[in-house]
Design a protein around this motif. Structure first.
Motif, PDB file in Angstrom:
ATOM      1  N   LEU A  29       1.572  40.184 -71.775  1.00  0.00           N
ATOM      2  CA  LEU A  29       1.849  38.778 -71.477  1.00  0.00           C
ATOM      3  C   LEU A  29       2.391  38.028 -72.679  1.00  0.00           C
ATOM      4  O   LEU A  29       3.314  37.245 -72.573  1.00  0.00           O
ATOM      5  N   GLU A  30       1.816  38.278 -73.834  1.00  0.00           N
ATOM      6  CA  GLU A  30       2.270  37.615 -75.058  1.00  0.00           C
ATOM      7  C   GLU A  30       2.384  38.666 -76.152  1.00  0.00           C
ATOM      8  O   GLU A  30       1.571  39.592 -76.230  1.00  0.00           O
ATOM      9  N   TYR A  31       3.400  38.487 -76.957  1.00  0.00           N
ATOM     10  CA  TYR A  31       3.556  39.445 -78.058  1.00  0.00           C
ATOM     11  C   TYR A  31       4.173  38.714 -79.250  1.00  0.00           C
ATOM     12  O   TYR A  31       5.366  38.482 -79.301  1.00  0.00           O
ATOM     13  N   THR A  32       3.302  38.310 -80.164  1.00  0.00           N
ATOM     14  CA  THR A  32       3.780  37.717 -81.421  1.00  0.00           C
ATOM     15  C   THR A  32       3.086  38.432 -82.564  1.00  0.00           C
ATOM     16  O   THR A  32       2.239  39.307 -82.326  1.00  0.00           O
ATOM     17  N   ALA A  33       3.453  38.067 -83.767  1.00  0.00           N
ATOM     18  CA  ALA A  33       2.856  38.719 -84.941  1.00  0.00           C
ATOM     19  C   ALA A  33       1.386  38.354 -85.083  1.00  0.00           C
ATOM     20  O   ALA A  33       0.605  39.111 -85.661  1.00  0.00           O
TER      21      ALA A  33
ATOM     22  N   LEU B 146       0.850  41.886 -86.142  1.00  0.00           N
ATOM     23  CA  LEU B 146       0.454  42.767 -85.035  1.00  0.00           C
ATOM     24  C   LEU B 146       1.686  43.443 -84.436  1.00  0.00           C
ATOM     25  O   LEU B 146       2.736  42.830 -84.282  1.00  0.00           O
ATOM     26  N   MET B 147       1.519  44.703 -84.118  1.00  0.00           N
ATOM     27  CA  MET B 147       2.625  45.487 -83.580  1.00  0.00           C
ATOM     28  C   MET B 147       2.126  46.336 -82.425  1.00  0.00           C
ATOM     29  O   MET B 147       1.063  46.934 -82.508  1.00  0.00           O
ATOM     30  N   LEU B 148       2.924  46.415 -81.381  1.00  0.00           N
ATOM     31  CA  LEU B 148       2.606  47.297 -80.256  1.00  0.00           C
ATOM     32  C   LEU B 148       3.351  48.604 -80.464  1.00  0.00           C
ATOM     33  O   LEU B 148       4.503  48.613 -80.898  1.00  0.00           O
TER      34      LEU B 148
END
Lengths: 406, 97
Positions: free
Chosen positions: B48-52, B71-73
């Protein structure tokens, strides 16, 4: 007891061959803007598309996606996503299809490396002190062990035997292949410096020119002249026939030195008008490449038709970066055309040249002699400068004259 | 809602009865954490959300939030999602907004 359970990602990290697989399948580099990162990654995750080596940049996220997940193209075809061209093997194949010379060159290179790995690239000789290295390598070349020969075909035992049979100065020889370099170890025979003479062969020492005997040193044989005696050319100075006390005689191979005072007359003529070479400026350069034993004519520059030429030929062995010599030679032959023209020089210049030439002659004649004094006379007549010189020398005039007794 | 709770309770009871992990008999999300730098989530259904600084994942039973920095996926393999970076805190539940 705690059981170690590796994380899934840890297992993936252990996949050492992922880079190799990625290269073979091909891959693309994708940059996704941070604004739409969640949306893109969500779709990638839902589609089960894997990616690798993600890196967060200032305003985007970069990762690598394999070419096999080509379906992801639809997901990635949107604003804010930059997809690179395909990398890896598919890219290489594509380039090779466009430029077939590259794979051809690579194939020729490897083919050449494979072929030349069985060929002698260099011959190095160790252990020789008296026998010339070129003589040894030339003989080995004749026997089939030279630069450019396939060493797999050489029977080294046979080679050693053949070499020992034809080269008597060598006690033994060993050829050892170190890679593609033939290392030749030789042991030379002790050569007796004294001359050996055949049965029935004897010699006198005779005079090679006229002179007055000043000193006689007899090593073998019997003196036939005495000090102060005038001797003529061809006269026996030391005899090989030695008288014995009982009136008989024996033969010997006479040796020794007979120092005499001799006179040598030399002269030099220099004309003030003479022919001189004048180069026309036309040149012919021929470059040829020798690889192992094959000679390839590379190119010829210029052209001379029917003229008289001076030709200089040089051959250089290639040594890339000065590290090692390779069995490739470049032969350069330069021909320069010239014509003969008459040249007029002054009398002073003629005298200088005459003196220079005369001095060279004197130097040659006094190499093995002692110059006692000299007389020089010069004249200029009919356009020719003539210089005459009498040299009074003190030298050994004996020379060996062999005879046979049966 | 009541059915779901009953189902979950049932799956939990079955798992306990057969002495197997609960996640083996249900779709319950599983979170593995290795120190404060790495985390794996099994059973995630979406991002849903992906930021550092924040990653919000959609899982069965609610949203899963990871707070931190950088943060990294990574590793979307076999239904497993990995989060790398400096993880400061996490939260999970139906009431997460």
């Amino acid at each position: 007891m705690v059981k170690y359970v590796p994380l899934h990602s840890e297992k993936m990290r252990c996949d050492m061959l992922s880079g190799v697989r990625r290269f073979f399948t091909g891959y693309r580099v994708v940059e996704v803007s941070t604004e739409i990162a969640a949306e893109v990654f969500d779709e990638l995750y839902r589609a089960g598309i894997q990616f690798e080596r993600e890196t967060r940049l200032a305003s985007s996220i970069r990762f690598i996606i394999r070419e096999q997940y080509i379906s992801a193209k639809d997901i990635l075809c949107r604003d804010g996503v930059v997809v690179s061209e395909v990398h890896g093997l598919p890219y290489c194949l594509k380039v090779m299809c466009i430029r077939p010379v590259i794979p051809l060159g690579i194939a020729i290179f490897f083919l050449w490396m494979w072929y030349s790995s069985g060929i002698i690239w260099d011959v190095q000789v160790y252990g020789n002190t008296k026998t010339d290295e070129r003589e040894i390598t030339a003989l080995l070349d004749e026997l089939g062990c030279g630069i450019g020969d396939r060493f797999g075909d050489i029977n080294f035992n046979q080679l050693h035997a053949d070499y020992a049979a034809v080269q008597h100065d060598i006690a033994w020889l060993s050829v050892f292949m170190n890679g593609t370099v033939a290392e030749v170890q030789v042991r030379e025979l002790y050569r007796d410096e004294r001359e050996k003479h055949g049965n029935g062969e004897y010699a006198n020492i005779v005079a090679e020119c006229d002179g007055i005997v000043e000193e006689i040193n007899v090593f073998e044989g019997q003196a036939a002249v005495h000090e102060g005696q005038l001797v003529r050319r061809g006269q026996v100075l030391i005899s090989g026939v030695v008288e014995e006390k009982d009136g008989g005689f024996r033969y010997e191979y006479a040796s020794g030195e007979v120092i005499c005072s001799t006179v040598e007359a030399i002269h030099e003529n220099i004309a003030t008008e003479r022919a001189k070479k004048v180069y026309t400026g036309r040149e012919n350069t021929e470059i040829r490449l020798r690889i192992f034993k094959k000679m390839i004519k590379l190119f010829v520059k210029g052209g001379i038709e029917g003229g008289v030429c001076d030709t200089i030929s040089t051959m250089e062995r290639l040594c890339p970066l000065g590290l090692c010599e390779i069995p490739v030679w470049i032969e350069k032959t330069v021909s320069r055309e010239y014509v003969s023209e008459n040249e007029q020089i002054s009398a002073d210049m003629a005298s200088e040249e005459a003196m220079l030439s005369l001095n060279n002659k004197i130097r040659r004649l006094t190499e093995n002699a002692e110059l006692e004094y000299k007389e020089i006379r010069s004249e200029f007549e009919n356009g020719v400068y003539r210089i005459e010189c009498l040299l009074y020398l003190r030298r050994d005039i004996g020379k060996t004259a062999e005879f046979t007794v049966k | 809602m009541r059915k779901k709770i009953v189902h979950e309770k049932l799956s939990g009871r079955i798992a306990r009865f057969f002495e197997v992990p609960t996640e083996a008999v249900s779709n319950t999300p599983v979170f593995h954490m290795c120190g404060a730098d790495e985390m794996e989530i099994v059973g995630c259904t979406g991002i849903l959300e992906y930021t550092a600084d924040e990653v919000v994942l959609l899982c069965r039973g609610g949203k899963f939030k990871v707070y931190g920095s950088g943060l990294m996926l990574s590793d979307f393999r076999d239904g497993v999602l990995s989060v790398h970076g400096k993880i400061r805190s996490t939260s999970f539940g139906e009431n997460e907004v």
